[in-house]
Design a protein around this motif. Structure first.
Motif, short mmCIF file in Angstrom:
data_model
loop_
_atom_site.label_atom_id
_atom_site.label_comp_id
_atom_site.label_asym_id
_atom_site.label_seq_id
_atom_site.Cartn_x
_atom_site.Cartn_y
_atom_site.Cartn_z
N SER A 152 0.81 -1.22 0.00
CA SER A 152 0.00 0.00 0.00
C SER A 152 0.85 1.27 0.00
N PRO A 155 0.65 3.17 -3.70
CA PRO A 155 -0.63 3.87 -3.93
C PRO A 155 -0.84 5.06 -3.00
N ALA A 159 -1.39 8.88 -4.24
CA ALA A 159 -2.54 9.70 -3.89
C ALA A 159 -2.11 11.03 -3.27
N MET A 193 -12.15 13.26 -3.70
CA MET A 193 -11.92 11.83 -3.93
C MET A 193 -10.57 11.39 -3.37
N LEU A 194 -9.57 12.26 -3.51
CA LEU A 194 -8.24 11.91 -3.00
C LEU A 194 -8.23 11.88 -1.48
N SER A 197 -9.41 8.55 -0.59
CA SER A 197 -8.40 7.56 -0.95
C SER A 197 -7.24 7.56 0.03
N ALA A 200 -8.26 5.96 3.36
CA ALA A 200 -8.40 4.51 3.23
C ALA A 200 -7.05 3.83 3.07
N LEU A 201 -6.16 4.45 2.31
CA LEU A 201 -4.84 3.85 2.08
C LEU A 201 -3.96 3.91 3.34
#
Length: 398
Positions: A152, A155, A159, A193-194, A197, A200-201
Protein backbone atom coordinates in the motif's frame (compact mmCIF):
# COMPACT_ATOMS: atom_id res chain seq x y z
CA UNK A 1 -11.08 38.18 -9.30
CA UNK A 2 -14.45 37.31 -7.78
CA UNK A 3 -14.81 36.03 -4.25
CA UNK A 4 -14.64 32.27 -3.88
CA UNK A 5 -18.35 31.77 -3.22
CA UNK A 6 -18.29 27.96 -3.46
CA UNK A 7 -20.66 27.03 -0.67
CA UNK A 8 -21.76 23.70 -2.12
CA UNK A 9 -18.21 22.67 -2.95
CA UNK A 10 -17.03 23.63 0.54
CA UNK A 11 -19.80 21.56 2.15
CA UNK A 12 -18.92 18.50 0.09
CA UNK A 13 -15.23 19.02 0.69
CA UNK A 14 -15.84 19.33 4.41
CA UNK A 15 -17.88 16.11 4.35
CA UNK A 16 -15.03 14.23 2.70
CA UNK A 17 -12.64 15.49 5.35
CA UNK A 18 -14.93 14.47 8.21
CA UNK A 19 -15.44 11.02 6.68
CA UNK A 20 -11.68 10.65 6.20
CA UNK A 21 -11.02 11.68 9.81
CA UNK A 22 -13.56 9.13 11.02
CA UNK A 23 -11.91 6.39 8.98
CA UNK A 24 -8.51 7.31 10.40
CA UNK A 25 -9.76 7.40 13.98
CA UNK A 26 -11.20 3.88 13.86
CA UNK A 27 -7.84 2.03 13.96
CA UNK A 28 -6.39 4.64 16.31
CA UNK A 29 -9.23 4.29 18.83
CA UNK A 30 -9.22 0.53 18.40
CA UNK A 31 -6.34 0.25 20.86
CA UNK A 32 -3.38 -0.09 18.53
CA UNK A 33 -2.53 3.63 18.50
CA UNK A 34 -0.53 3.34 15.24
CA UNK A 35 2.00 6.12 15.05
CA UNK A 36 1.16 9.08 12.84
CA UNK A 37 -2.52 8.21 12.40
CA UNK A 38 -3.72 10.45 15.24
CA UNK A 39 -1.95 13.47 13.73
CA UNK A 40 -3.46 12.71 10.34
CA UNK A 41 -6.97 12.48 11.81
CA UNK A 42 -6.55 15.80 13.64
CA UNK A 43 -5.23 17.37 10.44
CA UNK A 44 -8.34 16.24 8.58
CA UNK A 45 -10.60 17.59 11.35
CA UNK A 46 -8.84 20.96 11.34
CA UNK A 47 -9.22 21.24 7.57
CA UNK A 48 -12.93 20.51 7.99
CA UNK A 49 -13.12 23.18 10.70
CA UNK A 50 -11.38 25.66 8.42
CA UNK A 51 -13.85 24.88 5.63
CA UNK A 52 -16.73 25.32 8.12
CA UNK A 53 -15.43 28.73 9.19
CA UNK A 54 -14.97 29.74 5.56
CA UNK A 55 -18.60 28.75 4.90
CA UNK A 56 -19.79 30.81 7.87
CA UNK A 57 -17.74 33.74 6.64
CA UNK A 58 -19.22 33.53 3.15
CA UNK A 59 -22.73 33.75 4.65
CA UNK A 60 -21.72 36.59 6.99
CA UNK A 61 -22.18 34.58 10.19
CA UNK A 62 -18.75 35.64 11.49
CA UNK A 63 -16.58 38.66 10.80
CA UNK A 64 -14.45 38.68 7.67
CA UNK A 65 -11.25 39.29 9.68
CA UNK A 66 -11.91 36.25 11.88
CA UNK A 67 -12.67 33.69 9.20
CA UNK A 68 -10.03 34.84 6.73
CA UNK A 69 -7.14 34.65 9.16
CA UNK A 70 -8.37 31.66 11.20
CA UNK A 71 -9.25 29.46 8.21
CA UNK A 72 -5.84 30.03 6.61
CA UNK A 73 -4.03 29.49 9.93
CA UNK A 74 -5.98 26.27 10.46
CA UNK A 75 -5.10 25.18 6.93
CA UNK A 76 -1.39 25.77 7.51
CA UNK A 77 -1.50 23.94 10.86
CA UNK A 78 -3.56 21.07 9.42
CA UNK A 79 -1.34 20.44 6.41
CA UNK A 80 1.74 20.60 8.60
CA UNK A 81 0.15 18.00 10.88
CA UNK A 82 -0.67 15.82 7.88
CA UNK A 83 2.93 16.01 6.67
CA UNK A 84 4.22 15.21 10.18
CA UNK A 85 1.73 12.34 10.46
CA UNK A 86 2.88 10.82 7.17
CA UNK A 87 6.51 11.13 8.29
CA UNK A 88 5.57 9.59 11.61
CA UNK A 89 4.26 6.49 9.85
CA UNK A 90 7.90 5.60 9.17
CA UNK A 91 10.07 7.60 11.56
CA UNK A 92 9.95 10.41 14.15
CA UNK A 93 8.69 13.71 12.77
CA UNK A 94 11.82 15.39 14.15
CA UNK A 95 12.48 18.97 13.10
CA UNK A 96 9.36 18.98 10.90
CA UNK A 97 7.39 19.72 14.08
CA UNK A 98 8.90 23.21 14.08
CA UNK A 99 6.79 23.94 10.99
CA UNK A 100 3.73 23.98 13.27
CA UNK A 101 4.96 27.34 14.56
CA UNK A 102 3.99 28.88 11.22
CA UNK A 103 0.29 28.60 12.05
CA UNK A 104 0.16 31.10 14.96
CA UNK A 105 2.33 33.46 12.91
CA UNK A 106 -0.20 33.32 10.06
CA UNK A 107 -3.05 33.88 12.52
CA UNK A 108 -1.34 36.88 14.11
CA UNK A 109 -0.54 38.43 10.73
CA UNK A 110 -4.15 37.95 9.62
CA UNK A 111 -5.61 39.52 12.75
CA UNK A 112 -3.19 42.43 12.99
CA UNK A 113 -2.82 43.36 9.32
CA UNK A 114 -5.14 43.50 6.30
CA UNK A 115 -2.81 41.33 4.19
CA UNK A 116 -5.26 38.41 3.97
CA UNK A 117 -8.16 40.61 2.94
CA UNK A 118 -6.96 39.91 -0.59
CA UNK A 119 -8.79 36.75 -1.66
CA UNK A 120 -6.17 35.98 -4.30
CA UNK A 121 -3.29 36.12 -1.85
CA UNK A 122 -5.14 34.09 0.76
CA UNK A 123 -6.22 31.39 -1.69
CA UNK A 124 -2.76 31.26 -3.27
CA UNK A 125 -1.12 30.79 0.12
CA UNK A 126 -3.55 27.99 1.03
CA UNK A 127 -2.98 26.14 -2.25
CA UNK A 128 0.81 26.56 -2.01
CA UNK A 129 0.90 25.07 1.50
CA UNK A 130 -1.39 22.19 0.46
CA UNK A 131 0.77 21.46 -2.60
CA UNK A 132 3.99 21.44 -0.60
CA UNK A 133 2.49 19.20 2.09
CA UNK A 134 1.18 16.66 -0.44
CA UNK A 135 4.38 16.47 -2.47
CA UNK A 136 6.65 16.38 0.60
CA UNK A 137 4.51 13.62 2.15
CA UNK A 138 4.72 11.54 -1.03
CA UNK A 139 8.49 11.98 -1.17
CA UNK A 140 8.82 10.97 2.49
CA UNK A 141 6.90 7.74 1.86
CA UNK A 142 8.95 6.90 -1.24
CA UNK A 143 12.27 7.45 0.53
CA UNK A 144 11.23 5.26 3.48
CA UNK A 145 10.14 2.52 1.06
CA UNK A 146 13.77 1.59 0.50
CA UNK A 147 13.82 0.16 4.03
CA UNK A 148 10.33 -1.31 4.21
CA UNK A 149 8.37 -2.53 1.21
CA UNK A 150 4.61 -2.58 1.70
CA UNK A 151 2.06 -3.04 -1.07
CA UNK A 152 0.00 0.00 0.00
CA UNK A 153 3.00 2.36 0.17
CA UNK A 154 3.15 3.20 -3.55
CA UNK A 155 -0.63 3.87 -3.93
CA UNK A 156 -0.57 6.06 -0.82
CA UNK A 157 2.42 8.02 -2.11
CA UNK A 158 0.67 8.38 -5.49
CA UNK A 159 -2.54 9.70 -3.89
CA UNK A 160 -0.63 12.22 -1.76
CA UNK A 161 1.47 13.31 -4.72
CA UNK A 162 -1.63 13.65 -6.91
CA UNK A 163 -3.31 15.78 -4.25
CA UNK A 164 -0.21 17.96 -4.07
CA UNK A 165 -0.13 18.28 -7.87
CA UNK A 166 -3.80 19.33 -8.02
CA UNK A 167 -3.15 22.13 -5.54
CA UNK A 168 0.15 22.89 -7.27
CA UNK A 169 -1.57 23.37 -10.63
CA UNK A 170 -4.27 25.55 -9.06
CA UNK A 171 -1.71 27.74 -7.27
CA UNK A 172 -0.31 29.63 -10.31
CA UNK A 173 -3.76 29.88 -11.89
CA UNK A 174 -5.10 31.60 -8.80
CA UNK A 175 -2.00 33.73 -8.25
CA UNK A 176 -2.01 34.97 -11.86
CA UNK A 177 -5.76 35.52 -12.02
CA UNK A 178 -6.51 32.76 -14.54
CA UNK A 179 -8.70 30.64 -12.30
CA UNK A 180 -12.48 30.58 -12.29
CA UNK A 181 -15.09 29.24 -9.87
CA UNK A 182 -15.54 26.33 -12.24
CA UNK A 183 -11.85 25.36 -12.30
CA UNK A 184 -11.62 25.70 -8.54
CA UNK A 185 -14.72 23.52 -8.14
CA UNK A 186 -13.10 20.85 -10.32
CA UNK A 187 -9.95 21.00 -8.18
CA UNK A 188 -11.92 20.58 -4.98
CA UNK A 189 -13.92 17.70 -6.49
CA UNK A 190 -10.69 15.86 -7.33
CA UNK A 191 -9.23 16.48 -3.88
CA UNK A 192 -12.45 15.22 -2.29
CA UNK A 193 -11.92 11.83 -3.93
CA UNK A 194 -8.24 11.91 -3.00
CA UNK A 195 -9.10 12.70 0.63
CA UNK A 196 -11.13 9.49 0.82
CA UNK A 197 -8.40 7.56 -0.95
CA UNK A 198 -5.61 8.84 1.31
CA UNK A 199 -7.54 8.00 4.49
CA UNK A 200 -8.40 4.51 3.23
CA UNK A 201 -4.84 3.85 2.08
CA UNK A 202 -3.39 5.00 5.41
CA UNK A 203 -5.66 2.52 7.20
CA UNK A 204 -4.58 -0.19 4.75
CA UNK A 205 -0.92 0.79 5.25
CA UNK A 206 -1.20 0.51 9.03
CA UNK A 207 -3.05 -2.81 8.83
CA UNK A 208 -0.52 -4.23 6.38
CA UNK A 209 2.39 -3.17 8.58
CA UNK A 210 0.75 -4.78 11.59
CA UNK A 211 0.26 -8.03 9.70
CA UNK A 212 3.86 -7.96 8.49
CA UNK A 213 5.09 -7.28 12.02
CA UNK A 214 3.11 -10.25 13.32
CA UNK A 215 4.40 -12.44 10.51
CA UNK A 216 8.01 -11.49 11.27
CA UNK A 217 7.43 -12.04 14.97
CA UNK A 218 6.06 -15.52 14.30
CA UNK A 219 9.17 -16.57 12.35
CA UNK A 220 11.84 -14.69 14.36
CA UNK A 221 13.59 -15.73 17.55
CA UNK A 222 12.77 -13.06 20.12
CA UNK A 223 16.17 -13.27 21.85
CA UNK A 224 18.67 -13.31 18.99
CA UNK A 225 16.66 -11.77 16.17
CA UNK A 226 17.48 -14.61 13.76
CA UNK A 227 14.89 -16.96 12.29
CA UNK A 228 13.25 -19.47 14.59
CA UNK A 229 12.34 -23.06 13.70
CA UNK A 230 9.18 -21.98 11.85
CA UNK A 231 11.06 -19.28 9.98
CA UNK A 232 13.74 -21.77 9.01
CA UNK A 233 11.20 -24.14 7.52
CA UNK A 234 9.56 -21.26 5.63
CA UNK A 235 12.89 -20.01 4.27
CA UNK A 236 14.45 -23.33 3.29
CA UNK A 237 12.73 -25.34 0.53
CA UNK A 238 11.44 -28.84 1.24
CA UNK A 239 13.98 -30.20 -1.25
CA UNK A 240 17.37 -28.50 -1.19
CA UNK A 241 19.39 -28.02 -4.39
CA UNK A 242 22.44 -30.06 -5.32
CA UNK A 243 25.56 -28.76 -3.63
CA UNK A 244 23.71 -27.22 -0.67
CA UNK A 245 24.94 -27.71 2.88
CA UNK A 246 23.57 -27.70 6.41
CA UNK A 247 25.53 -26.84 9.56
CA UNK A 248 24.17 -27.67 12.99
CA UNK A 249 25.84 -25.88 15.92
CA UNK A 250 25.34 -26.67 19.58
CA UNK A 251 26.99 -24.84 22.48
CA UNK A 252 29.02 -27.12 24.72
CA UNK A 253 28.11 -27.40 28.42
CA UNK A 254 25.44 -24.73 28.06
CA UNK A 255 23.55 -25.93 31.14
CA UNK A 256 26.67 -25.29 33.24
CA UNK A 257 26.83 -21.74 31.86
CA UNK A 258 23.20 -21.14 32.84
CA UNK A 259 23.78 -22.65 36.28
CA UNK A 260 26.80 -20.46 37.01
CA UNK A 261 25.92 -17.18 35.28
CA UNK A 262 22.14 -17.37 35.27
CA UNK A 263 19.80 -17.36 32.31
CA UNK A 264 20.69 -13.76 31.50
CA UNK A 265 24.32 -14.78 31.11
CA UNK A 266 23.23 -17.69 28.96
CA UNK A 267 21.18 -15.33 26.82
CA UNK A 268 24.25 -13.14 26.30
CA UNK A 269 26.18 -16.19 25.08
CA UNK A 270 23.42 -17.17 22.66
CA UNK A 271 23.24 -13.64 21.27
CA UNK A 272 27.01 -13.52 20.86
CA UNK A 273 27.01 -16.83 19.01
CA UNK A 274 24.30 -15.70 16.61
CA UNK A 275 26.13 -12.43 15.83
CA UNK A 276 29.42 -14.23 15.35
CA UNK A 277 27.94 -16.77 12.93
CA UNK A 278 26.00 -14.06 11.07
CA UNK A 279 29.27 -12.20 10.46
CA UNK A 280 30.62 -15.27 8.64
CA UNK A 281 27.69 -15.66 6.25
CA UNK A 282 27.32 -14.45 2.69
CA UNK A 283 24.10 -13.03 1.14
CA UNK A 284 21.44 -15.68 0.72
CA UNK A 285 22.78 -17.92 3.49
CA UNK A 286 20.40 -18.55 6.37
CA UNK A 287 20.93 -18.73 10.12
CA UNK A 288 18.19 -19.91 12.48
CA UNK A 289 17.85 -20.89 16.12
CA UNK A 290 16.08 -24.22 16.35
CA UNK A 291 15.67 -23.99 20.11
CA UNK A 292 17.73 -23.88 23.29
CA UNK A 293 21.42 -23.65 22.39
CA UNK A 294 21.05 -25.24 18.94
CA UNK A 295 21.50 -23.23 15.73
CA UNK A 296 21.37 -24.23 12.08
CA UNK A 297 23.00 -22.66 9.03
CA UNK A 298 21.76 -23.39 5.52
CA UNK A 299 24.07 -22.73 2.58
CA UNK A 300 22.01 -23.05 -0.62
CA UNK A 301 25.05 -23.00 -2.91
CA UNK A 302 27.95 -23.00 -0.46
CA UNK A 303 28.65 -26.68 0.04
CA UNK A 304 32.22 -26.18 -1.07
CA UNK A 305 32.96 -23.86 1.83
CA UNK A 306 30.71 -25.45 4.45
CA UNK A 307 33.46 -27.24 6.39
CA UNK A 308 35.73 -24.20 6.39
CA UNK A 309 32.84 -21.99 7.54
CA UNK A 310 32.06 -24.43 10.36
CA UNK A 311 35.68 -24.44 11.51
CA UNK A 312 35.92 -20.64 11.28
CA UNK A 313 32.82 -20.23 13.45
CA UNK A 314 34.09 -22.82 15.94
CA UNK A 315 37.51 -21.17 16.28
CA UNK A 316 36.12 -17.64 16.56
CA UNK A 317 33.72 -18.64 19.31
CA UNK A 318 36.43 -20.60 21.14
CA UNK A 319 38.70 -17.53 21.03
CA UNK A 320 35.94 -15.14 22.11
CA UNK A 321 35.60 -14.23 25.77
CA UNK A 322 32.30 -12.74 26.87
CA UNK A 323 32.43 -10.24 29.72
CA UNK A 324 29.44 -10.68 31.99
CA UNK A 325 29.01 -8.68 35.20
CA UNK A 326 32.65 -8.90 36.15
CA UNK A 327 33.08 -12.51 35.03
CA UNK A 328 34.48 -13.78 31.78
CA UNK A 329 32.55 -16.53 30.03
CA UNK A 330 34.55 -18.66 27.63
CA UNK A 331 32.51 -20.97 25.43
CA UNK A 332 32.93 -23.55 22.70
CA UNK A 333 30.64 -25.19 20.21
CA UNK A 334 30.37 -28.48 18.42
CA UNK A 335 29.38 -28.46 14.75
CA UNK A 336 27.91 -31.11 12.49
CA UNK A 337 28.13 -30.60 8.72
CA UNK A 338 26.02 -32.33 6.09
CA UNK A 339 26.36 -31.70 2.37
CA UNK A 340 23.71 -32.49 -0.18
CA UNK A 341 24.80 -34.83 -2.93
CA UNK A 342 26.20 -32.98 -5.97
CA UNK A 343 24.32 -35.47 -8.15
CA UNK A 344 20.76 -35.30 -6.76
CA UNK A 345 18.43 -33.10 -4.74
CA UNK A 346 17.65 -34.06 -1.16
CA UNK A 347 14.93 -33.40 1.36
CA UNK A 348 15.50 -30.64 3.89
CA UNK A 349 14.65 -32.83 6.87
CA UNK A 350 16.91 -35.63 5.64
CA UNK A 351 19.84 -33.23 5.29
CA UNK A 352 19.12 -31.80 8.73
CA UNK A 353 19.04 -35.30 10.21
CA UNK A 354 22.46 -36.04 8.71
CA UNK A 355 23.84 -32.81 10.18
CA UNK A 356 22.36 -33.80 13.53
CA UNK A 357 24.09 -37.21 13.35
CA UNK A 358 27.42 -35.47 12.62
CA UNK A 359 26.82 -33.11 15.55
CA UNK A 360 26.14 -36.05 17.85
CA UNK A 361 29.42 -37.60 16.77
CA UNK A 362 31.27 -34.33 17.50
CA UNK A 363 29.78 -34.33 21.00
CA UNK A 364 30.65 -37.97 21.58
CA UNK A 365 34.25 -37.47 20.43
CA UNK A 366 34.97 -34.72 22.91
CA UNK A 367 33.08 -31.55 21.86
CA UNK A 368 34.58 -28.29 20.54
CA UNK A 369 35.10 -29.84 17.13
CA UNK A 370 33.65 -30.09 13.63
CA UNK A 371 32.45 -33.39 12.21
CA UNK A 372 31.39 -33.94 8.61
CA UNK A 373 28.59 -36.34 7.75
CA UNK A 374 29.97 -39.65 6.52
CA UNK A 375 27.69 -39.70 3.46
CA UNK A 376 29.28 -36.45 2.28
CA UNK A 377 32.77 -37.84 2.76
CA UNK A 378 31.84 -40.94 0.77
CA UNK A 379 30.83 -38.64 -2.09
CA UNK A 380 34.41 -37.40 -2.29
CA UNK A 381 34.37 -34.44 0.07
CA UNK A 382 37.64 -34.34 2.00
CA UNK A 383 38.05 -33.04 5.52
CA UNK A 384 39.82 -29.65 5.22
CA UNK A 385 43.28 -29.65 6.71
CA UNK A 386 42.41 -26.73 9.00
CA UNK A 387 39.82 -28.68 10.95
CA UNK A 388 41.13 -29.83 14.28
CA UNK A 389 39.86 -30.76 17.69
CA UNK A 390 40.23 -28.12 20.36
CA UNK A 391 39.17 -28.46 23.95
CA UNK A 392 38.88 -25.56 26.38
CA UNK A 393 36.86 -25.06 29.57
CA UNK A 394 33.52 -23.33 29.27
CA UNK A 395 34.53 -20.52 31.61
CA UNK A 396 37.61 -18.83 32.93
CA UNK A 397 37.98 -17.01 36.25
CA UNK A 398 37.13 -13.32 36.08
Amino acid sequence: MTALDLGTVLVLHKTSLLAGAGGLLLPWLGGGRPRGVGALAVGYLLLALGAFLAGLGEFGAISAETWRSSSLALGVFAYTLIYCGIRRLDRPAGRALWLLAASPVVLAVGLLTPVFDDNTLRASAFHAVAALAGLASALSLIRAGRRERLASRAPLAFALGACGLVYGVQFPLIALGFSSPGSIAIGFAVTMMLNFSIAALVVSFVRERGEETERRRSVTDALTGVLNRHGFRDAVPDFVPEGAAMLLLDLDHFKSINDRFGHAGGDAVLTRLSRLVESCLEPGEILARLGGEEFVVFLPHGGGRAADLAETARVRLAEAVIDWRGDRIAVSTSVGVALASPRRSEGREALLARADAALYRAKRLGRNRVEIDGAALSDGVDRPAGIRQGVRPHFAPG
